[in-house]
Design a protein around this motif. Structure first.
Motif, PDB file in Angstrom:
ATOM      1  N   VAL A   8     -13.618   2.983   1.579  1.00  0.00           N
ATOM      2  CA  VAL A   8     -14.285   2.133   2.573  1.00  0.00           C
ATOM      3  C   VAL A   8     -15.472   1.454   1.907  1.00  0.00           C
ATOM      4  N   LEU A   9     -15.579   0.148   2.130  1.00  0.00           N
ATOM      5  CA  LEU A   9     -16.742  -0.632   1.697  1.00  0.00           C
ATOM      6  C   LEU A   9     -17.474  -1.084   2.946  1.00  0.00           C
ATOM      7  N   SER A  10     -18.628  -0.500   3.200  1.00  0.00           N
ATOM      8  CA  SER A  10     -19.395  -0.793   4.410  1.00  0.00           C
ATOM      9  C   SER A  10     -20.821  -1.156   4.019  1.00  0.00           C
ATOM     10  N   GLN A  11     -21.528  -1.818   4.914  1.00  0.00           N
ATOM     11  CA  GLN A  11     -22.888  -2.243   4.588  1.00  0.00           C
ATOM     12  C   GLN A  11     -23.789  -1.063   4.263  1.00  0.00           C
ATOM     13  N   SER A  12     -23.577   0.057   4.959  1.00  0.00           N
ATOM     14  CA  SER A  12     -24.403   1.239   4.735  1.00  0.00           C
ATOM     15  C   SER A  12     -23.505   2.475   4.732  1.00  0.00           C
ATOM     16  N   LEU A  13     -24.120   3.623   4.513  1.00  0.00           N
ATOM     17  CA  LEU A  13     -23.389   4.894   4.528  1.00  0.00           C
ATOM     18  C   LEU A  13     -23.449   5.575   5.897  1.00  0.00           C
ATOM     19  N   ARG A  14     -23.872   4.818   6.905  1.00  0.00           N
ATOM     20  CA  ARG A  14     -24.086   5.403   8.240  1.00  0.00           C
ATOM     21  C   ARG A  14     -22.827   6.042   8.806  1.00  0.00           C
ATOM     22  N   LYS A  15     -21.655   5.454   8.528  1.00  0.00           N
ATOM     23  CA  LYS A  15     -20.407   5.974   9.086  1.00  0.00           C
ATOM     24  C   LYS A  15     -19.583   6.743   8.050  1.00  0.00           C
ATOM     25  N   ARG A  16     -20.233   7.182   6.998  1.00  0.00           N
ATOM     26  CA  ARG A  16     -19.500   7.824   5.898  1.00  0.00           C
ATOM     27  C   ARG A  16     -18.699   9.029   6.380  1.00  0.00           C
ATOM     28  N   ASP A  17     -19.308   9.900   7.154  1.00  0.00           N
ATOM     29  CA  ASP A  17     -18.596  11.096   7.609  1.00  0.00           C
ATOM     30  C   ASP A  17     -17.360  10.728   8.426  1.00  0.00           C
ATOM     31  N   ASP A  18     -17.502   9.707   9.276  1.00  0.00           N
ATOM     32  CA  ASP A  18     -16.351   9.241  10.052  1.00  0.00           C
ATOM     33  C   ASP A  18     -15.252   8.719   9.140  1.00  0.00           C
ATOM     34  N   GLY A  19     -15.641   7.903   8.164  1.00  0.00           N
ATOM     35  CA  GLY A  19     -14.657   7.322   7.267  1.00  0.00           C
ATOM     36  C   GLY A  19     -13.844   8.379   6.541  1.00  0.00           C
ATOM     37  N   ALA A  31       0.846  -1.191   0.000  1.00  0.00           N
ATOM     38  CA  ALA A  31       0.000   0.000   0.000  1.00  0.00           C
ATOM     39  C   ALA A  31       0.882   1.242   0.000  1.00  0.00           C
ATOM     40  N   GLY A  32       0.545   2.201  -0.862  1.00  0.00           N
ATOM     41  CA  GLY A  32       1.358   3.407  -0.944  1.00  0.00           C
ATOM     42  C   GLY A  32       0.876   4.288  -2.080  1.00  0.00           C
ATOM     43  N   PRO A  33       1.637   5.305  -2.418  1.00  0.00           N
ATOM     44  CA  PRO A  33       1.234   6.208  -3.501  1.00  0.00           C
ATOM     45  C   PRO A  33       0.977   5.456  -4.800  1.00  0.00           C
ATOM     46  N   GLY A  34      -0.115   5.829  -5.471  1.00  0.00           N
ATOM     47  CA  GLY A  34      -0.476   5.192  -6.733  1.00  0.00           C
ATOM     48  C   GLY A  34      -1.272   3.913  -6.583  1.00  0.00           C
ATOM     49  N   LYS A  35      -1.484   3.437  -5.358  1.00  0.00           N
ATOM     50  CA  LYS A  35      -2.219   2.197  -5.123  1.00  0.00           C
ATOM     51  C   LYS A  35      -3.644   2.499  -4.668  1.00  0.00           C
ATOM     52  N   GLN A  36      -4.567   1.692  -5.172  1.00  0.00           N
ATOM     53  CA  GLN A  36      -5.971   1.773  -4.768  1.00  0.00           C
ATOM     54  C   GLN A  36      -6.227   0.706  -3.709  1.00  0.00           C
ATOM     55  N   VAL A  37      -6.582   1.132  -2.510  1.00  0.00           N
ATOM     56  CA  VAL A  37      -6.802   0.220  -1.384  1.00  0.00           C
ATOM     57  C   VAL A  37      -8.238   0.358  -0.901  1.00  0.00           C
ATOM     58  N   ALA A  38      -8.910  -0.771  -0.742  1.00  0.00           N
ATOM     59  CA  ALA A  38     -10.252  -0.775  -0.160  1.00  0.00           C
ATOM     60  C   ALA A  38     -10.208  -1.450   1.199  1.00  0.00           C
ATOM     61  N   VAL A  39     -10.998  -0.943   2.122  1.00  0.00           N
ATOM     62  CA  VAL A  39     -11.125  -1.511   3.466  1.00  0.00           C
ATOM     63  C   VAL A  39     -12.575  -1.932   3.651  1.00  0.00           C
ATOM     64  N   VAL A  40     -12.788  -3.215   3.889  1.00  0.00           N
ATOM     65  CA  VAL A  40     -14.142  -3.721   4.114  1.00  0.00           C
ATOM     66  C   VAL A  40     -14.439  -3.629   5.604  1.00  0.00           C
TER      67      VAL A  40
END
Length: 349
Positions: free
Chosen positions: A203-214, A172-181
């Motif tokens: 971030v891949l989450s079940q809902s957008l409930r924590k979007r602002d936090d993410g 993981a670093g510059p130029g890399k696309q990283v997703a966190v489930v």
């Protein structure tokens, strides 16, 4: 032997209760740590409730430990009284197998000694950090840099290293696309660390409930996996996906989000098995892998990295008498993002 206050599980279905346990006398290479803070990890619950196999009761959980060195054995050279230190998921290993020699004690071939629920070198079952003191051999004690407060450092000893290790290993670093489930105890650390490494983070989450936090924690994008459009929009997007959830996911759908040579890495450990269609791997030379905590050397590297980048866990500090309530809230995903116990509140039964 030192008698100390603690909280223990006495059966898989019963609440934890105050108790007293004994810590071994210091050997030449041992360190006595006065625990200041102990994080609550989902693994504590899985273990105490027998989700991963039978447990030996009474069991004192806790492997996210931050404290102060209170005493050292005569031959200790790495730590001194008054040092700020931490203990994670392991307190010993064989030291001799190829993996241990490479600094990967978490993959010790004969099996490492876990901080709780293992049989230690003294023949006794290890008891963890839900207590006031612990004795650990110096080689498995790490230094907590001054730049991190002890309370927010405690979860780094498991959640921090569990996410840092795969992010570092898979580049993981510059130029890399990283997703966190998942944006929980592990996920929020993965977001912070991946962002600090320079990756573009989703971030891949079940809902957008924590979007602002993410987004506040460092994510560049946030998508709901409950929306079928997410898996169409993000097809072949990511170089690395770190799955932090401790529940089954649709592995095939997530594998299809990987670019050529991408990797989906599990760090969450659900009790239930998961399946996949091998064609999800073949179409894109994709990899499906797992990663378990990190070695002692890498754990120290992670702590130094977090201090350099001002990273600590997002915590809710609680007294010991709220541990059972906290466990239920962890199971309900009702914590932002890690409970930490104030060890000063452990009292006698």
């Amino acid at each position: 032997m030192l008698t100390v206050n603690a909280y223990a599980a006495t059966a898989a279905t019963d609440p934890l209760v105050p108790t007293a346990i004994e810590r071994r006398d210091l050997g030449p290479h041992d360190v006595l740590i006065e625990i200041k803070y102990a994080g609550i990890c989902h693994s504590d619950i899985h273990t105490a409730r027998g989700d991963w196999g039978p447990a030996a009761y009474p069991l004192v959980p806790g492997h996210e430990i931050a404290g102060i060195v209170a005493e050292v054995g005569a031959a200790v050279t790495r730590h001194a009284v008054g040092d700020r230190v931490g203990v994670g998921c392991m307190v010993d290993s064989c030291r001799e197998c190829d993996n241990c020699r490479q600094g990967e004690e978490q993959y010790c071939v004969p099996g490492n000694t876990l901080t709780y629920g293992s049989v230690g070198a003294d023949g006794e079952v290890t008891q963890g950090g839900y207590s006031t003191h612990i004795v650990v051999t110096e080689d498995f004690v790490v230094t907590i840099p001054d730049g991190i407060a002890l309370d927010v450092a405690a979860p780094l000893l498991c959640a921090g290293i569990t996410t840092y290790s795969p992010l570092r290993h898979w580049g993981a670093g510059p130029g890399k696309q990283v997703a966190v489930v998942g944006l929980g105890g592990l996920g929020h650390m993965a977001v912070k660390i991946a962002h600090a490494m320079g990756a573009e983070v989703t971030v891949l989450s079940q809902s957008l409930r924590k979007r602002d936090d993410g987004l506040r924690l460092g994510a560049d994008h946030y998508h709901a996996t409950s929306d079928p459009q997410t898996f169409k929009t993000l097809t072949r997007r990511f170089d690395l996906i770190v799955n932090t959830v401790s529940a089954p996911i649709d592995v095939d759908r997530h594998l299809r989000l990987l670019a050529l040579d991408g990797a989906l890495v599990n760090v969450g450990a659900p009790a239930e098995p998961m399946t996949l269609n091998v064609f999800s791997l073949l179409a894109g030379r994709r990899s499906y892998a797992g990663s378990m905590i990190g070695g002692i050397r890498e754990t120290q590297e992670m702590l130094d990295f977090c201090a350099e980048h001002g990273i600590g866990a997002e915590i809710e500090l609680i007294d010991a008498d709220r541990i059972n309530e906290a466990w239920e809230r962890v199971l309900a995903s009702d914590v932002r993002y890690r409970f930490v116990i104030d060890a000063a509140t452990f009292t006698e039964r």
